[in-house]
Design a protein around this motif. Sequence first.
Motif, PDB file in Angstrom:
ATOM      1  N   ASP A  67      40.546  34.379  57.824  1.00 33.40           N
ATOM      2  CA  ASP A  67      39.102  34.487  58.081  1.00 33.40           C
ATOM      3  C   ASP A  67      38.702  35.921  58.428  1.00 33.40           C
ATOM      4  N   GLU A  68      39.533  36.607  59.194  1.00 36.83           N
ATOM      5  CA  GLU A  68      39.271  38.019  59.513  1.00 36.83           C
ATOM      6  C   GLU A  68      39.297  38.866  58.241  1.00 36.83           C
ATOM      7  N   MET A  69      40.262  38.596  57.368  1.00 31.63           N
ATOM      8  CA  MET A  69      40.365  39.344  56.116  1.00 31.63           C
ATOM      9  C   MET A  69      39.106  39.154  55.283  1.00 31.63           C
ATOM     10  N   VAL A  70      38.704  37.912  55.084  1.00 30.05           N
ATOM     11  CA  VAL A  70      37.531  37.611  54.267  1.00 30.05           C
ATOM     12  C   VAL A  70      36.278  38.245  54.871  1.00 30.05           C
ATOM     13  N   ALA A  71      36.138  38.187  56.184  1.00 36.39           N
ATOM     14  CA  ALA A  71      34.966  38.797  56.838  1.00 36.39           C
ATOM     15  C   ALA A  71      34.924  40.300  56.576  1.00 36.39           C
ATOM     16  N   GLY A  72      36.069  40.940  56.597  1.00 35.37           N
ATOM     17  CA  GLY A  72      36.119  42.371  56.309  1.00 35.37           C
ATOM     18  C   GLY A  72      35.804  42.667  54.855  1.00 35.37           C
ATOM     19  N   TYR A  73      36.438  41.945  53.937  1.00 37.82           N
ATOM     20  CA  TYR A  73      36.190  42.154  52.509  1.00 37.82           C
ATOM     21  C   TYR A  73      34.723  41.891  52.156  1.00 37.82           C
ATOM     22  N   ALA A  74      34.103  40.931  52.839  1.00 36.83           N
ATOM     23  CA  ALA A  74      32.711  40.565  52.558  1.00 36.83           C
ATOM     24  C   ALA A  74      31.769  41.751  52.728  1.00 36.83           C
ATOM     25  N   LYS A  75      32.117  42.680  53.593  1.00 36.24           N
ATOM     26  CA  LYS A  75      31.278  43.855  53.827  1.00 36.24           C
ATOM     27  C   LYS A  75      31.132  44.715  52.575  1.00 36.24           C
ATOM     28  N   SER A  76      31.977  44.482  51.568  1.00 41.51           N
ATOM     29  CA  SER A  76      31.897  45.238  50.311  1.00 41.51           C
ATOM     30  C   SER A  76      30.677  44.834  49.492  1.00 41.51           C
ATOM     31  N   GLY A  77      30.166  43.614  49.725  1.00 34.86           N
ATOM     32  CA  GLY A  77      29.063  43.100  48.922  1.00 34.86           C
ATOM     33  C   GLY A  77      29.518  42.472  47.623  1.00 34.86           C
ATOM     34  N   ASN A  78      30.809  42.478  47.351  1.00 33.29           N
ATOM     35  CA  ASN A  78      31.352  41.874  46.133  1.00 33.29           C
ATOM     36  C   ASN A  78      31.486  40.367  46.368  1.00 33.29           C
ATOM     37  N   PRO A  79      30.789  39.536  45.590  1.00 32.19           N
ATOM     38  CA  PRO A  79      30.840  38.086  45.821  1.00 32.19           C
ATOM     39  C   PRO A  79      32.250  37.497  45.749  1.00 32.19           C
ATOM     40  N   SER A  80      33.101  38.062  44.915  1.00 33.10           N
ATOM     41  CA  SER A  80      34.474  37.552  44.796  1.00 33.10           C
ATOM     42  C   SER A  80      35.284  37.796  46.058  1.00 33.10           C
ATOM     43  N   ALA A  81      34.890  38.784  46.847  1.00 28.95           N
ATOM     44  CA  ALA A  81      35.605  39.108  48.078  1.00 28.95           C
ATOM     45  C   ALA A  81      35.483  38.005  49.113  1.00 28.95           C
ATOM     46  N   VAL A  82      34.507  37.150  48.962  1.00 28.21           N
ATOM     47  CA  VAL A  82      34.315  36.004  49.858  1.00 28.21           C
ATOM     48  C   VAL A  82      34.762  34.724  49.156  1.00 28.21           C
ATOM     49  N   ALA A  83      34.405  34.590  47.893  1.00 29.03           N
ATOM     50  CA  ALA A  83      34.650  33.350  47.152  1.00 29.03           C
ATOM     51  C   ALA A  83      36.133  33.059  46.936  1.00 29.03           C
ATOM     52  N   TYR A  84      36.957  34.095  46.807  1.00 31.49           N
ATOM     53  CA  TYR A  84      38.360  33.875  46.436  1.00 31.49           C
ATOM     54  C   TYR A  84      39.081  32.926  47.379  1.00 31.49           C
ATOM     55  N   LYS A  85      38.692  32.910  48.637  1.00 29.58           N
ATOM     56  CA  LYS A  85      39.375  32.063  49.625  1.00 29.58           C
ATOM     57  C   LYS A  85      39.319  30.582  49.226  1.00 29.58           C
ATOM     58  N   ASP A  86      38.281  30.195  48.493  1.00 28.15           N
ATOM     59  CA  ASP A  86      38.121  28.802  48.081  1.00 28.15           C
ATOM     60  C   ASP A  86      38.610  28.535  46.667  1.00 28.15           C
TER      61      ASP A  86
END
Length: 167
Positions: free
Chosen positions: A15-34
């Motif tokens: 969850d920490e990783m995804v929260a950090g990657y999300a700051k990039s604005g790249n939708p895949s940086a959040v979606a990949y977890k699912d």
Amino acid sequence: MTDSEMMRVYDCIIDEMVAGYAKSGNPSAVAYKDWPRFSKISYTSDTHGGRLVNNYSNDVAKSEYSKFEDGGTMPVGSILAKDSFTVSGAGRVAPGPLFLMEKMAAGFDADGGDWRYTLMMPNGRVIGVTGGQSSGAVAFCKDCHIAVGDDQDFQFFLPEELRTSMK
């Protein structure tokens, strides 16, 4: 560290990783977890800085990617994600970069199999994107994947004993 300990560490840090990657604005940086995960456990990838990594694909890629070496050319829109983290000898856990490969339309980068590489840091800072922002910073991704060749559509595959079955 045992496999089960490694997975507990990953479960604690994802969850920490995804929260950090999300700051990039790249939708895949959040979606990949699912997305479907293709590695049973986190494993060390020498080609990704000796970090512990996990392999994911979006639904567009799932059918072909699940065949591993027996798969064909990935369809346009396929996205492969490899997140990463480290564990020091003292047990300190730290998020690592997120590596994305996206299959683009024919002609995007013919000699690279039309793959676009994106590398982002755990704070969301994008290091580079093929054909875009700081493209030269991710040239090493393409250079490494070209070594695999087009018979595997420029993809590396994890060892068989680490693969999940999606069939």
